[in-house]
Each structure stands twice: as C-alpha cells, then as structure tokens.
Scaffold this motif. Structure first.
Motif, PDB file in Angstrom:
ATOM      1  N   UNK A 261     -25.011  44.064 -42.305  1.00 22.06           N
ATOM      2  CA  UNK A 261     -24.748  44.529 -43.658  1.00 22.06           C
ATOM      3  C   UNK A 261     -26.091  44.966 -44.247  1.00 22.06           C
ATOM      4  N   UNK A 262     -26.459  46.187 -43.971  1.00 24.38           N
ATOM      5  CA  UNK A 262     -27.856  46.546 -44.185  1.00 24.38           C
ATOM      6  C   UNK A 262     -28.044  47.875 -44.886  1.00 24.38           C
ATOM      7  N   UNK A 263     -27.052  48.313 -45.587  1.00 26.43           N
ATOM      8  CA  UNK A 263     -27.218  49.665 -46.113  1.00 26.43           C
ATOM      9  C   UNK A 263     -28.298  49.727 -47.188  1.00 26.43           C
ATOM     10  N   UNK A 264     -29.366  50.358 -46.866  1.00 24.36           N
ATOM     11  CA  UNK A 264     -30.458  50.564 -47.809  1.00 24.36           C
ATOM     12  C   UNK A 264     -30.545  52.068 -47.995  1.00 24.36           C
ATOM     13  N   UNK A 268     -33.464  54.249 -42.183  1.00 21.64           N
ATOM     14  CA  UNK A 268     -33.527  55.036 -40.955  1.00 21.64           C
ATOM     15  C   UNK A 268     -32.446  54.648 -39.949  1.00 21.64           C
ATOM     16  N   UNK A 269     -31.584  53.689 -40.291  1.00 21.70           N
ATOM     17  CA  UNK A 269     -30.527  53.296 -39.359  1.00 21.70           C
ATOM     18  C   UNK A 269     -31.073  52.414 -38.250  1.00 21.70           C
ATOM     19  N   UNK A 270     -30.430  52.427 -37.124  1.00 23.88           N
ATOM     20  CA  UNK A 270     -30.828  51.555 -36.021  1.00 23.88           C
ATOM     21  C   UNK A 270     -31.806  52.315 -35.118  1.00 23.88           C
ATOM     22  N   UNK A 318     -32.912  46.618 -30.654  1.00 26.37           N
ATOM     23  CA  UNK A 318     -32.463  47.532 -31.701  1.00 26.37           C
ATOM     24  C   UNK A 318     -33.004  47.010 -33.032  1.00 26.37           C
ATOM     25  N   UNK A 319     -33.792  47.836 -33.708  1.00 21.64           N
ATOM     26  CA  UNK A 319     -34.415  47.394 -34.960  1.00 21.64           C
ATOM     27  C   UNK A 319     -33.700  48.038 -36.141  1.00 21.64           C
ATOM     28  N   UNK A 320     -33.553  47.248 -37.182  1.00 15.62           N
ATOM     29  CA  UNK A 320     -32.912  47.802 -38.374  1.00 15.62           C
ATOM     30  C   UNK A 320     -33.544  47.203 -39.632  1.00 15.62           C
TER      31      UNK A 320
END
Ligand SMILES: Nc1ncnc2c1ncn2[C@@H]1O[C@H](COP(=O)(O)OP(=O)(O)OP(=O)(O)O)[C@@H](O)[C@H]1O
Length: 335
Positions: A261-264, A268-270, A318-320
């Motif tokens: 749950x990361x919508x900023x 830049x996405x994953x 995978x970075x987020x």
C-alpha cells in the motif's frame, strides 16, 4: 524575539546574505543550519552587531538594534575557539562581565557560584583555562556569556573543535541547560544531526538565503524542497525521485512489492535492483543496491526484514518507495 528583516550583506560582488528575513521566538533554541559558506556565521554576527548589514534591520525584544554596537545589544556570544583570559582562573573568567560592570563582590560570588553549578564546573573554580579540557573550556565560555543575563545567547559552532563523543554530550547538556535557563539561543551549525538533536526550530540556509524554517520534525518529514531534504538526512535516488533510505521497502517478489500500500504521488513504482552490499548498523541494516541502469542507492531496513528476505550479495530484489518522495533537482548530499 529576534526579528531580522530583509538583511543583505555583500563581500565585494559576493552576496553572503541575500534578503534574509527571520523571526526567532523568545525562549527558543534556534539552529542556523547550512553548508559551509551559506551565510550562517554572517547572519549570527549581524544579529550580534559584529557585522554591519548593507541593508535590512535587526530587532531584539522589539528594540531596533541595527545601529547599536554589540555591547549594547544584550547578547552573550560563544565562538568555536573561545578566547579565555589565560591568566585568570575559571571563577574570574566567568565573573569578568560582572566585574567590569562593577557589581558588588557578594553578588558576583553568588552569580558565579550558580553558573558554575549549572555548567558543572563547581570544583574547577580555581583552575586556569589551560588546566581544563576543551569541553570544560566551552562550558566555562557559556557560563561567562550567561553571567551578564543576556537577552540572547549566540553560539557559533561552539562545539565544533571538540571530538565526536564530547560534542554529543555537550549538545545534550546544552539542551538541558536551555530547558533550565530559557534564554533565547541561536546556534550556528553545519551538522544536521546536531541541529535535529538540540534545536526546537531550525532555519536552513543555502547560498545566503533561507530555504525553510520549522521545527525538526516538520523539516525532516515535510521538507519544502530537495535541498532541505538532502541536507537534513540521508537520501536515495530512486528513478527520478529522492526518498529517505528507510522509506524504501524491499521485497523478493515483484507481485508482493506491487501489492504494498504505497501510492506516493510521483512514485517511481517498483524498481528491480541487485544487492551489492549488506551493512549491519546495529538496529537497522543498510542495503546498498544497483539498478539495471547502473544507478546506486541505499535502502535502510529493519534487521527483521533483512533476515526475512535473506539478502545476499548479487541477488535481485524489488524496491519500492513508501514515504514522501521528491522530484530530483539537486545532487543527493549522501547515501
Ligand atoms: N570578511 C569577509 N570578506 C569576504 N568574504 C567573506 C567574509 N566573511 C565571510 N565571507 C564569505 O561569505 C560567505 C558566507 O560566510 P559565512 O562565514 O557566513 O558562512 P558559514 O555558513 O558560516 O560557513 P562556515 O560553516 O564555513 O563557517 C562565505 O563564502 C565567505 O567566504
């Protein structure tokens, strides 16, 4: 309250202060924070009256002191290298300002006794400055500056010449001292950790201008631009975004990373990245990573997460970014 209004100061064609306006609340401990040459000392010295402004004004407790000499501004000043009177004892150094004001001896003794207790130098009153450590000398300097009950205490990198441990101890001590004495204090520092640790307000300077003023949490969490963000803590570049290393979540699995749950805004996405190094920092682990386009960044994760992910050099994760990110327009200060 100290109010600086539209302060300008040039050295030749160089603008050391470029239209600076700043309110410093009464009783606050405000840090002037910025890189070398950003104008911190010039601003402090202008408040002190040691530097004359080309234009603009300084008021202290509502009184316009722009044209007043330093000794009439009600200030105490401590420099990085404190010039103590070498031939005088600690007691006499601290008493100096009161002696030249011809205060009665009993009053001086009482005041000096109180101050030496506050700065923790009661047992040192008969020593000479050469018999003190660097940290003790700076505490003596503070006692001396406080002796004349200044309205404002101005500190220019007062712990700058001391080693890291003493420095940390002294800034915590300064915070406690300030909580006790409540004198409006302005501290110049280039050390963001020192500013975050000790100040209740921070003004960030860059190239003779103020970038942002606020309390430490606001500046760290809601920097108004990339310069402030980069100067107040580590930043990593992820795609075309700047993020805090601890706001980067790592997952093995792309689907798991996408599910965060990361919508900023502007996120830049994953981003897939290869683990280059895993550095245990005690409580947390710094993971140094490289994207397939060769960009390097660092993520800071909990020991628990690092163990769960079993991070190994050479593996892809995978970075987020899950925290605030900011569009890059400056070089990150550090990773
Ligand atoms: N007397 C002077 N003559 C010429 N230039 C000066 C003078 N004093 C300061 N400057 C210049 O003005 C700029 C701001 O200096 P200032 O000492 O205020 O910066 P600072 O942010 O306190 O930096 P530092 O942390 O290195 O002390 C610097 O580029 C400095 O070289």
């Amino acid at each position: 309250m100290i109010t600086v209004t539209n302060a300008r100061k040039r050295y030749g064609s160089f603008a050391a202060l470029d239209d600076v306006s700043l309110d410093i609340p009464k009783g606050s401990l405000t840090a002037l924070l910025g890189p070398s040459g950003s104008g911190k000392s010039t601003l402090l010295r202008s408040i002190a009256g040691l530097e004359a402004l080309d234009s603009g004004s300084v008021t202290i407790q509502g009184r316009d002191v722009t044209e007043e000499p330093p000794q009439r501004r009600g200030i105490g000043f401590v420099f990085q290298h404190y010039a103590a009177f070498k031939h005088m004892t600690v007691r006499d150094n601290v008493a100096f300002g009161l002696s030249i004001r011809r205060r009665p001896k009993a009053e001086i003794d009482k005041k000096v006794g109180e101050l030496l207790e506050i700065v923790g130098l009661e047992g040192f009153r008969h020593r000479y400055p050469a018999q003190l450590s660097g940290g003790q000398r700076q505490r003596m300097a503070l006692a001396r500056a406080l002796a004349v009950d200044p309205q404002v205490l101005l500190l220019d990198e007062p712990f700058g010449a001391l080693d890291a441990k003493v420095r940390t101890d002294l800034r915590q001590w300064l915070r406690r001292l300030h909580d006790e004495v409540h004198v409006t204090t302005v501290l110049v520092t280039h050390d963001q950790e020192e500013a975050l640790d000790v100040a209740d307000r921070i003004a960030v300077l860059n190239k003779g201008r103020i970038e942002q003023v606020g309390d430490p949490v606001a500046l760290y969490e809601r920097p108004s631009n990339d310069f402030v963000m980069g100067f107040l803590g580590s930043v990593a570049r992820l795609g075309d975004q700047l993020v805090r290393p601890h706001d980067i979540v790592l997952e093995r699995d792309r689907v798991a990373a996408l599910a965060l749950d990361a919508e900023v805004a502007g996120s830049p996405g994953v981003v897939p990245a290869v683990v280059e190094r895993v550095v245990p920092l005690g409580f947390e682990v710094r993971v140094e990573l490289r994207t397939d386009t060769g960009e390097r960044f660092a993520a800071q994760v909990s020991r628990h997460d690092a163990a769960r992910l079993q991070l190994q050099r050479g593996e892809t994760v995978q970075a987020r970014a899950i925290g605030r990110s900011s569009v890059v327009d400056v070089e990150p200060v550090a990773i």
